[in-house]
Design a protein around this motif. Structure first.
Motif, PDB file in Angstrom:
ATOM      1  N   GLN A 192     -38.032  38.330 -32.126  1.00 32.42           N
ATOM      2  CA  GLN A 192     -39.366  38.602 -31.586  1.00 32.42           C
ATOM      3  C   GLN A 192     -39.347  38.287 -30.095  1.00 32.42           C
ATOM      4  OE1 GLN A 192     -41.880  39.855 -33.521  1.00 32.42           O
ATOM      5  NE2 GLN A 192     -40.425  39.889 -35.230  1.00 32.42           N
ATOM      6  N   GLU A 193     -39.419  39.330 -29.291  1.00 35.36           N
ATOM      7  CA  GLU A 193     -39.290  39.137 -27.839  1.00 35.36           C
ATOM      8  C   GLU A 193     -40.564  38.546 -27.238  1.00 35.36           C
ATOM      9  OE1 GLU A 193     -38.017  41.582 -23.775  1.00 35.36           O
ATOM     10  OE2 GLU A 193     -37.980  42.595 -25.725  1.00 35.36           O
ATOM     11  N   THR A 194     -40.374  37.657 -26.286  1.00 39.21           N
ATOM     12  CA  THR A 194     -41.490  37.103 -25.513  1.00 39.21           C
ATOM     13  C   THR A 194     -41.425  37.671 -24.103  1.00 39.21           C
ATOM     14  OG1 THR A 194     -40.178  35.168 -24.872  1.00 39.21           O
ATOM     15  CG2 THR A 194     -41.539  34.964 -26.835  1.00 39.21           C
ATOM     16  N   HIS A 195     -42.568  37.734 -23.440  1.00 44.95           N
ATOM     17  CA  HIS A 195     -42.640  38.376 -22.133  1.00 44.95           C
ATOM     18  C   HIS A 195     -43.381  37.495 -21.133  1.00 44.95           C
ATOM     19  CE1 HIS A 195     -41.215  42.337 -23.544  1.00 44.95           C
ATOM     20  NE2 HIS A 195     -41.878  42.063 -24.660  1.00 44.95           N
ATOM     21  N   GLY A 196     -42.962  37.583 -19.877  1.00 48.27           N
ATOM     22  CA  GLY A 196     -43.723  37.000 -18.784  1.00 48.27           C
ATOM     23  C   GLY A 196     -43.482  35.528 -18.537  1.00 48.27           C
ATOM     24  N   ASP A 197     -43.686  35.133 -17.270  1.00 49.04           N
ATOM     25  CA  ASP A 197     -43.511  33.722 -16.890  1.00 49.04           C
ATOM     26  C   ASP A 197     -44.845  33.000 -16.756  1.00 49.04           C
ATOM     27  OD1 ASP A 197     -44.457  34.954 -14.579  1.00 49.04           O
ATOM     28  OD2 ASP A 197     -43.170  33.795 -13.238  1.00 49.04           O
ATOM     29  N   ARG A 198     -45.946  33.683 -17.049  1.00 51.12           N
ATOM     30  CA  ARG A 198     -47.303  33.130 -16.950  1.00 51.12           C
ATOM     31  C   ARG A 198     -47.665  32.736 -15.519  1.00 51.12           C
ATOM     32  NH1 ARG A 198     -46.746  35.230 -21.141  1.00 51.12           N
ATOM     33  NH2 ARG A 198     -47.325  34.476 -23.210  1.00 51.12           N
ATOM     34  N   THR A 200     -29.798  31.359 -41.341  1.00 55.63           N
ATOM     35  CA  THR A 200     -31.085  30.767 -41.741  1.00 55.63           C
ATOM     36  C   THR A 200     -31.631  29.820 -40.678  1.00 55.63           C
ATOM     37  OG1 THR A 200     -29.939  28.945 -42.886  1.00 55.63           O
ATOM     38  CG2 THR A 200     -30.480  30.914 -44.182  1.00 55.63           C
ATOM     39  N   GLN A 201     -30.912  29.692 -39.559  1.00 48.47           N
ATOM     40  CA  GLN A 201     -31.321  28.746 -38.516  1.00 48.47           C
ATOM     41  C   GLN A 201     -32.269  29.402 -37.517  1.00 48.47           C
ATOM     42  OE1 GLN A 201     -30.732  25.345 -37.850  1.00 48.47           O
ATOM     43  NE2 GLN A 201     -32.236  25.810 -36.274  1.00 48.47           N
ATOM     44  N   PRO A 202     -33.521  28.968 -37.434  1.00 46.46           N
ATOM     45  CA  PRO A 202     -34.422  29.499 -36.400  1.00 46.46           C
ATOM     46  C   PRO A 202     -34.047  28.934 -35.036  1.00 46.46           C
ATOM     47  CG  PRO A 202     -35.518  27.794 -37.684  1.00 46.46           C
ATOM     48  CD  PRO A 202     -34.182  27.994 -38.323  1.00 46.46           C
ATOM     49  N   LEU A 203     -34.135  29.761 -34.024  1.00 43.93           N
ATOM     50  CA  LEU A 203     -33.782  29.334 -32.670  1.00 43.93           C
ATOM     51  C   LEU A 203     -34.391  30.279 -31.650  1.00 43.93           C
ATOM     52  CD1 LEU A 203     -31.517  31.679 -32.205  1.00 43.93           C
ATOM     53  CD2 LEU A 203     -29.935  30.016 -33.151  1.00 43.93           C
ATOM     54  N   PHE A 204     -34.161  29.963 -30.387  1.00 42.19           N
ATOM     55  CA  PHE A 204     -34.614  30.814 -29.291  1.00 42.19           C
ATOM     56  C   PHE A 204     -33.397  31.383 -28.565  1.00 42.19           C
ATOM     57  CE2 PHE A 204     -38.350  28.375 -30.207  1.00 42.19           C
ATOM     58  CZ  PHE A 204     -39.411  29.220 -29.896  1.00 42.19           C
ATOM     59  N   VAL A 205     -33.492  32.651 -28.170  1.00 43.58           N
ATOM     60  CA  VAL A 205     -32.399  33.356 -27.497  1.00 43.58           C
ATOM     61  C   VAL A 205     -32.856  33.781 -26.109  1.00 43.58           C
ATOM     62  CG1 VAL A 205     -30.760  35.266 -27.621  1.00 43.58           C
ATOM     63  CG2 VAL A 205     -31.625  34.246 -29.733  1.00 43.58           C
ATOM     64  N   ILE A 206     -31.967  33.588 -25.132  1.00 45.08           N
ATOM     65  CA  ILE A 206     -32.213  34.034 -23.759  1.00 45.08           C
ATOM     66  C   ILE A 206     -30.987  34.826 -23.314  1.00 45.08           C
ATOM     67  CG2 ILE A 206     -32.588  33.297 -21.364  1.00 45.08           C
ATOM     68  CD1 ILE A 206     -33.753  30.668 -22.587  1.00 45.08           C
ATOM     69  N   GLY A 207     -31.184  36.027 -22.811  1.00 46.65           N
ATOM     70  CA  GLY A 207     -30.048  36.841 -22.390  1.00 46.65           C
ATOM     71  C   GLY A 207     -30.318  37.603 -21.114  1.00 46.65           C
ATOM     72  N   GLN A 208     -29.276  37.769 -20.315  1.00 50.95           N
ATOM     73  CA  GLN A 208     -29.372  38.599 -19.109  1.00 50.95           C
ATOM     74  C   GLN A 208     -28.921  40.007 -19.466  1.00 50.95           C
ATOM     75  OE1 GLN A 208     -26.919  35.904 -16.889  1.00 50.95           O
ATOM     76  NE2 GLN A 208     -28.629  35.104 -15.712  1.00 50.95           N
ATOM     77  N   GLN A 209     -29.739  40.990 -19.115  1.00 50.44           N
ATOM     78  CA  GLN A 209     -29.545  42.348 -19.603  1.00 50.44           C
ATOM     79  C   GLN A 209     -29.318  43.335 -18.459  1.00 50.44           C
ATOM     80  OE1 GLN A 209     -29.260  43.445 -22.695  1.00 50.44           O
ATOM     81  NE2 GLN A 209     -29.239  45.629 -22.228  1.00 50.44           N
TER      82      GLN A 209
END
Length: 259
Positions: A24-30, A47-56
């Motif tokens: 589920q993508e999040t957007h913006g730096d607020r 089964t491990q929930p986590l957050f992903v950050i990637g340079q595209q």
């Protein structure tokens, strides 16, 4: 270097789609806007929930313009930091996928505080109280890479590169000749093998024969195994132990001589 920059090499979104589920993508730096050079979101690794950050990066001219050729602006780093703080709040690990020639050096980026945004991420990542695993999947360029690269474990794909400057920039500075790219690449020691030997990188993730661009599925499969292996022991550490381990890891880099 050519393999690391290959236009058909898997990018962050390719790995996210093949390795993680329910992204589920999040957007913006607020604060200013949404930087499309950095992808952030919530997902599952098994089964491990986590957050992903990637340079595209982009596949064609239109997408490269949208993604700014994989060169993040300050709002991209602030978006990444917002997600890291969210991960800390919910006690979930963070995985970052690094692939940038460097942070964007344009006038607007400087006006909006590019150097401060990267420095802030270095500070905050150093003391983040959840596990962080960073992977250089293509190019790891200068502070642009390090802005999401302060991690408990740092991995590199076999044919990726990680350096303080691009070979073109190095050649221009040292020899005033941008054509000496090959010579610069050799003296910079930017390969995964070099960086493991220097204890800057913890592990090399094997690629399919000939490079990751020839088999995206196998490249993703290899990376998934490496992520699961490296994340598992970190999940057993306390927040204090994670912080100390990350601090000690980066403080031990380099060779020092007291006079």
């Amino acid at each position: 270097m050519q393999l690391a920059r290959h236009p058909l090499r898997p990018f962050a979104l390719d790995y996210i789609q093949k390795i993680f589920s329910d992204f589920q993508e999040t957007h913006g730096d607020r604060a200013f806007g949404d930087d499309h050079a950095i992808i952030t979101g919530f997902a599952y690794l098994g089964t491990q929930p986590l957050f992903v950050i990637g340079q595209q990066k982009g596949r064609d001219t239109k997408e490269n313009i949208k993604r700014n050729f994989g060169m993040p602006n300050p709002e991209g780093y602030r978006k990444a930091l917002r997600v890291m703080k969210m991960a800390e709040k919910f006690k979930k690990p963070v995985i970052t996928l690094i692939d940038t020639p460097g942070a964007y050096p344009g006038l607007g980026a400087e006006e909006r505080g590019q150097s401060e945004a990267i420095a802030r991420n270095l500070l905050e990542m150093a003391k983040l109280r959840v596990p962080i695993v960073a992977v250089i999947v293509g190019e790891g360029g200068s502070g642009g890479a390090l802005g999401i690269g302060v991690a408990n474990k740092v991995l590199m794909l076999e044919n990726s590169v990680y350096s303080v400057i691009s070979p073109e920039g190095c050649a221009a500075i040292l020899w005033n000749d941008r054509e000496k790219i090959q010579q610069a690449s050799e003296v910079m020691k930017l390969t995964a093998q070099d960086l493991v030997a220097f204890n800057i990188v913890d592990e090399i993730v094997p690629e399919p024969e000939g490079g990751a661009h020839l088999n995206h599925d196998l490249a993703a499969q290899n990376l998934k195994k490496a992520l699961e292996k490296n994340l598992k022991p970190l999940l057993l550490l306390s927040p204090n132990a994670l912080e100390v381990q990350r601090y000690d890891k980066f403080r031990s880099m380099g060779v020092f001589q007291d006079k």
